[in-house]
Design a protein around this motif. Structure first.
Motif, short mmCIF file in Angstrom:
data_model
loop_
_atom_site.label_atom_id
_atom_site.label_comp_id
_atom_site.label_asym_id
_atom_site.label_seq_id
_atom_site.Cartn_x
_atom_site.Cartn_y
_atom_site.Cartn_z
N UNK A 1 50.18 44.94 41.86
CA UNK A 1 51.14 44.28 42.74
C UNK A 1 52.47 44.10 42.03
N UNK A 2 52.47 43.34 40.95
CA UNK A 2 53.66 43.07 40.16
C UNK A 2 53.22 42.72 38.76
N UNK A 3 54.02 43.04 37.77
CA UNK A 3 53.65 42.70 36.40
C UNK A 3 53.47 41.19 36.26
N UNK A 4 52.48 40.80 35.49
CA UNK A 4 52.17 39.38 35.36
C UNK A 4 53.32 38.57 34.78
N UNK A 5 54.18 39.21 33.99
CA UNK A 5 55.31 38.48 33.41
C UNK A 5 56.29 38.00 34.48
N UNK A 6 56.27 38.63 35.65
CA UNK A 6 57.17 38.25 36.75
C UNK A 6 56.44 37.48 37.86
N UNK A 7 55.17 37.19 37.66
CA UNK A 7 54.38 36.52 38.68
C UNK A 7 54.24 35.03 38.37
N UNK A 8 53.61 34.32 39.31
CA UNK A 8 53.26 32.91 39.13
C UNK A 8 51.89 32.68 39.75
N UNK A 9 51.18 31.67 39.26
CA UNK A 9 49.81 31.42 39.71
C UNK A 9 49.63 29.95 40.03
N UNK A 10 48.96 29.69 41.17
CA UNK A 10 48.67 28.33 41.61
C UNK A 10 47.18 28.26 41.96
N UNK A 11 46.61 27.05 42.09
CA UNK A 11 45.19 26.94 42.45
C UNK A 11 44.91 27.62 43.80
#
Length: 409
Positions: A200-210
């Motif tokens: 989808x997108x590189x993890x360095x540019x992503x964000x994660x929530x519950x």
């Protein structure tokens, strides 16, 4: 003849023919250094490729929803297959070979910090996601935990590049960001990692929530994909077959319909990587071997000349009682001494070249060459073969010379 006398005689012979000796030793030295450098580059390239792939996760498989292409039990073709969170638990319960499975929500949303804003893929995930995808936190922050899910907390974990774009040099932990006009507290920032692929997108540019917060916030329980890890990567293909059977039964599609769900199994890539680098390193080693073999041919030619020059000495030794195997051993040892001197110099030069290339500007792609015990052992084995091959025929010829003919010289 004692070993010390043999060494003394060898160095006297080398000193008498300095140019010839230098060229002979240089051939072995150059071949050894080339072999070490090529193998070191092969090892570095392999390790860098593995490191790049670990950014996605170790032995991971990602399931995506698809569309049916075969009719099944009264259902037509073109029916979309979508997952819910419970499907991940079904996989764990019904396929013992799966170690862990977890769902993942995803949506592209705007993340803002004051006037700074970025479009980012927001993932709704469970705590186990960190281990599967290697999204580890920097010092001073933390990852999502079970209490965040149970209480549906509005907390967010930022990719390192996203955090830099939103906060610059400021520490974002404890600060607030707006996600689609909803406030979230930053609990951590991801450690920098190398990642050469994503879904989808590189993890360095992503964000994660519950995941629970994401589901409540978006009002949806359809997940985008499911991640699972097999207990034994060697049986990953058979696990895929089981996944199609279990999901086919639950979602009513033909298990043979491979388009109903998509599976990206990184274990297949690991198998390919092992075979590919076996071939690459074998090819590089073969080039180094042939380079070293040229030096070995030079040693053999020189030893044939030495035998011709020392025929009288050989005749005297044979007349004095030396046996054929004594003559053969003597010339074998002299050959290995020449090869050993060139090899020692080649090891030092090769090691120096490897060390000098530790900071090459393209190491993110080709890796950093390094001198490993494996490289040293391979080089030693090749040198042994070259020494035997280059010393056998001259030594055999010297041991088979006629004593009378030798004394006439």
């Amino acid at each position: 003849m004692s070993v010390s006398a043999l060494f003394k005689e060898l160095f006297q012979n080398l000193n008498q023919q300095r140019l010839r000796s230098f060229l002979t030793i240089f051939g072995i030295m150059w071949g050894t250094a080339t072999l070490i450098l090529l193998l070191a580059f092969g090892m570095g390239f392999r390790d860098q490729t593995v490191l790049n792939m670990r950014g996605m996760g170790d032995q991971l498989a990602i399931m995506f929803g698809g569309q049916t292409t075969k009719p099944f039990e009264g259902y037509g073709i073109g029916r979309p297959i979508r997952y819910r969170e419970a499907d991940a638990q079904v996989l764990e319960d019904q396929i013992p070979a799966i170690d862990v499975a977890t769902p993942e929500y995803m949506r592209s949303l705007v993340v803002k910090n004051g006037e700074k804003r970025r479009n980012s893929s927001i993932g709704g995930v469970y705590p186990v996601y960190q281990e599967l995808r290697n999204t580890f936190e920097q010092k001073g922050g933390r990852w999502l935990n079970q209490r965040d899910l149970d209480e549906r907390r509005r907390v967010i974990f930022l990719g390192n590049n996203l955090a830099a774009n939103l906060f610059g040099e400021e520490d974002p932990v404890g600060k607030r960001v707006m996600v689609s006009n909803t406030p979230f507290v930053v609990i951590g920032v991801m450690q920098e990692k190398v990642q050469n692929s994503s879904y989808n997108q590189r993890d360095e540019d992503r964000a994660f929530i519950p995941a629970t917060t994401f589901s409540a916030m978006m009002g949806k329980d359809i997940v985008n994909n499911i991640l699972y890890v097999p207990k034994n990567p060697d049986i990953a293909p058979s696990i895929q077959d089981e996944v199609y059977k279990v999901m086919g039964k639950k979602h009513r599609f033909d298990p043979a319909d491979k388009d109903a769900i998509g599976i990206w199994d990184t274990n297949e890539f690991w198998s390919f990587i092992n075979i590919m680098f076996l071939g690459i390193n074998g090819f590089l080693g073969l080039i180094g071997f042939f380079t070293l073999a040229v030096g070995g041919i030079g040693v053999a030619n020189i030893m044939f000349v030495v035998v011709q020059e020392r025929m009288k000495e050989i005749g005297i030794r044979r007349a004095a009682g030396a046996r054929r195997h004594h003559i053969m051993i003597q010339f074998f040892l002299e050959t290995f001494m020449i090869v050993g001197i060139g090899a020692a110099a080649g090891y030092l030069i090769g090691w120096g070249l490897v060390l000098s290339m530790q900071n090459i500007p393209i190491k993110e792609f080709v890796g950093t060459p390094y001198f490993s015990p494996e490289v040293g052992l391979i080089a030693f084995a090749v040198l042994g073969i070259v020494g035997l091959a280059s010393g056998f025929l001259p030594a055999w010829r010297a041991s088979r010379l006629d004593v009378v003919e030798c004394l006439r010289k």
